[in-house]
Design a protein around this motif. Sequence first.
Motif, mmCIF file in Angstrom:
data_model
loop_
_atom_site.group_PDB
_atom_site.id
_atom_site.type_symbol
_atom_site.label_atom_id
_atom_site.label_comp_id
_atom_site.label_asym_id
_atom_site.label_seq_id
_atom_site.Cartn_x
_atom_site.Cartn_y
_atom_site.Cartn_z
ATOM 1 N N LEU A 66 0.825 -1.208 0.000
ATOM 2 C CA LEU A 66 0.000 0.000 0.000
ATOM 3 C C LEU A 66 0.859 1.257 0.000
ATOM 4 O O LEU A 66 0.544 2.232 -0.689
ATOM 5 N N LEU A 67 1.961 1.240 0.747
ATOM 6 C CA LEU A 67 2.875 2.391 0.732
ATOM 7 C C LEU A 67 3.542 2.567 -0.627
ATOM 8 O O LEU A 67 3.678 3.692 -1.122
ATOM 9 N N ALA A 68 3.937 1.445 -1.233
ATOM 10 C CA ALA A 68 4.552 1.535 -2.567
ATOM 11 C C ALA A 68 3.549 2.116 -3.561
ATOM 12 O O ALA A 68 3.901 2.980 -4.384
ATOM 13 N N ALA A 69 2.299 1.680 -3.478
ATOM 14 C CA ALA A 69 1.273 2.214 -4.365
ATOM 15 C C ALA A 69 1.068 3.703 -4.114
ATOM 16 O O ALA A 69 0.896 4.486 -5.055
ATOM 17 N N LEU A 70 1.108 4.109 -2.866
ATOM 18 C CA LEU A 70 0.942 5.520 -2.524
ATOM 19 C C LEU A 70 2.080 6.363 -3.096
ATOM 20 O O LEU A 70 1.849 7.430 -3.671
ATOM 21 N N PHE A 71 3.297 5.863 -2.991
ATOM 22 C CA PHE A 71 4.448 6.620 -3.495
ATOM 23 C C PHE A 71 4.537 6.601 -5.022
ATOM 24 O O PHE A 71 5.216 7.449 -5.611
ATOM 25 N N LEU A 72 3.860 5.674 -5.661
ATOM 26 C CA LEU A 72 3.865 5.624 -7.126
ATOM 27 C C LEU A 72 2.896 6.616 -7.758
ATOM 28 O O LEU A 72 3.040 6.947 -8.935
ATOM 29 N N LEU A 73 1.927 7.109 -7.003
ATOM 30 C CA LEU A 73 0.943 8.022 -7.584
ATOM 31 C C LEU A 73 1.587 9.243 -8.240
ATOM 32 O O LEU A 73 1.262 9.558 -9.384
ATOM 33 N N PRO A 74 2.514 9.949 -7.586
ATOM 34 C CA PRO A 74 3.126 11.095 -8.270
ATOM 35 C C PRO A 74 3.882 10.703 -9.541
ATOM 36 O O PRO A 74 3.885 11.454 -10.517
ATOM 37 N N VAL A 75 4.480 9.531 -9.550
ATOM 38 C CA VAL A 75 5.180 9.049 -10.738
ATOM 39 C C VAL A 75 4.179 8.840 -11.869
ATOM 40 O O VAL A 75 4.428 9.230 -13.018
ATOM 41 N N PHE A 76 3.034 8.243 -11.547
ATOM 42 C CA PHE A 76 1.990 8.025 -12.550
ATOM 43 C C PHE A 76 1.476 9.349 -13.099
ATOM 44 O O PHE A 76 1.265 9.492 -14.301
ATOM 45 N N VAL A 77 1.273 10.324 -12.217
ATOM 46 C CA VAL A 77 0.760 11.630 -12.649
ATOM 47 C C VAL A 77 1.763 12.312 -13.572
ATOM 48 O O VAL A 77 1.401 12.812 -14.651
ATOM 49 N N LEU A 78 3.034 12.341 -13.185
ATOM 50 C CA LEU A 78 4.054 12.983 -14.023
ATOM 51 C C LEU A 78 4.191 12.284 -15.369
ATOM 52 O O LEU A 78 4.328 12.936 -16.406
ATOM 53 N N ASP A 79 4.145 10.962 -15.365
ATOM 54 C CA ASP A 79 4.254 10.233 -16.619
ATOM 55 C C ASP A 79 3.052 10.506 -17.522
ATOM 56 O O ASP A 79 3.205 10.642 -18.732
ATOM 57 N N THR A 80 1.876 10.613 -16.937
ATOM 58 C CA THR A 80 0.675 10.932 -17.718
ATOM 59 C C THR A 80 0.787 12.311 -18.340
ATOM 60 O O THR A 80 0.433 12.511 -19.507
ATOM 61 N N ILE A 81 1.309 13.271 -17.578
ATOM 62 C CA ILE A 81 1.486 14.624 -18.112
ATOM 63 C C ILE A 81 2.497 14.612 -19.251
ATOM 64 O O ILE A 81 2.275 15.219 -20.303
ATOM 65 N N LYS A 82 3.593 13.882 -19.066
ATOM 66 C CA LYS A 82 4.607 13.820 -20.125
ATOM 67 C C LYS A 82 4.066 13.141 -21.380
ATOM 68 O O LYS A 82 4.315 13.595 -22.499
#
Length: 151
Positions: A66-82
């Motif tokens: 659950l913590l790993a999933a939580l920390f991946l959210l910003p990575v997912f958002v930045l990748d989506t923007i890129k």
Amino acid sequence: MSEPNRKKTFVDPQVQGALVRRLIMHWIGFFVLASLVAFVLQVLSDPFQPISDHLQQVWWTQGPFLLAALFLLPVFVLDTIKLSHRFVGPINRLQCTIRSIADGNMPTKLKFRDFDFWQSLADDFNQMIDRLRSDGNSCEEAADEDEPAAV
């Protein structure tokens, strides 16, 4: 070839914002569902334990996930923007070029970055510009021939 940088990454807040909001909604749904499934499985493994023991056990067994999933959210958002930048940027460039033409400026050919989507759109637009220029020149020549020569 390296990807040239645009000055702005968040080019179209309406489109890119909608994508980011949708991604976050999906992520929250997944996170809640994964947490709920982990908790239900824990309760079903020993239904007579107190809820606090179940919550503690879920935390110790599923907490790292659950913590790993939580920390991946910003990575997912930045990748989506890129990623969205690769199709929003070209459309924004096309829109600016069309506005420039509408303002009476000479049309310029479009050139998107090598890694952008819609390369065929730029090619089609450039063919249209070439065609309009060649048709415009033949119309101007025909108009010049109709006018009487100056004496």
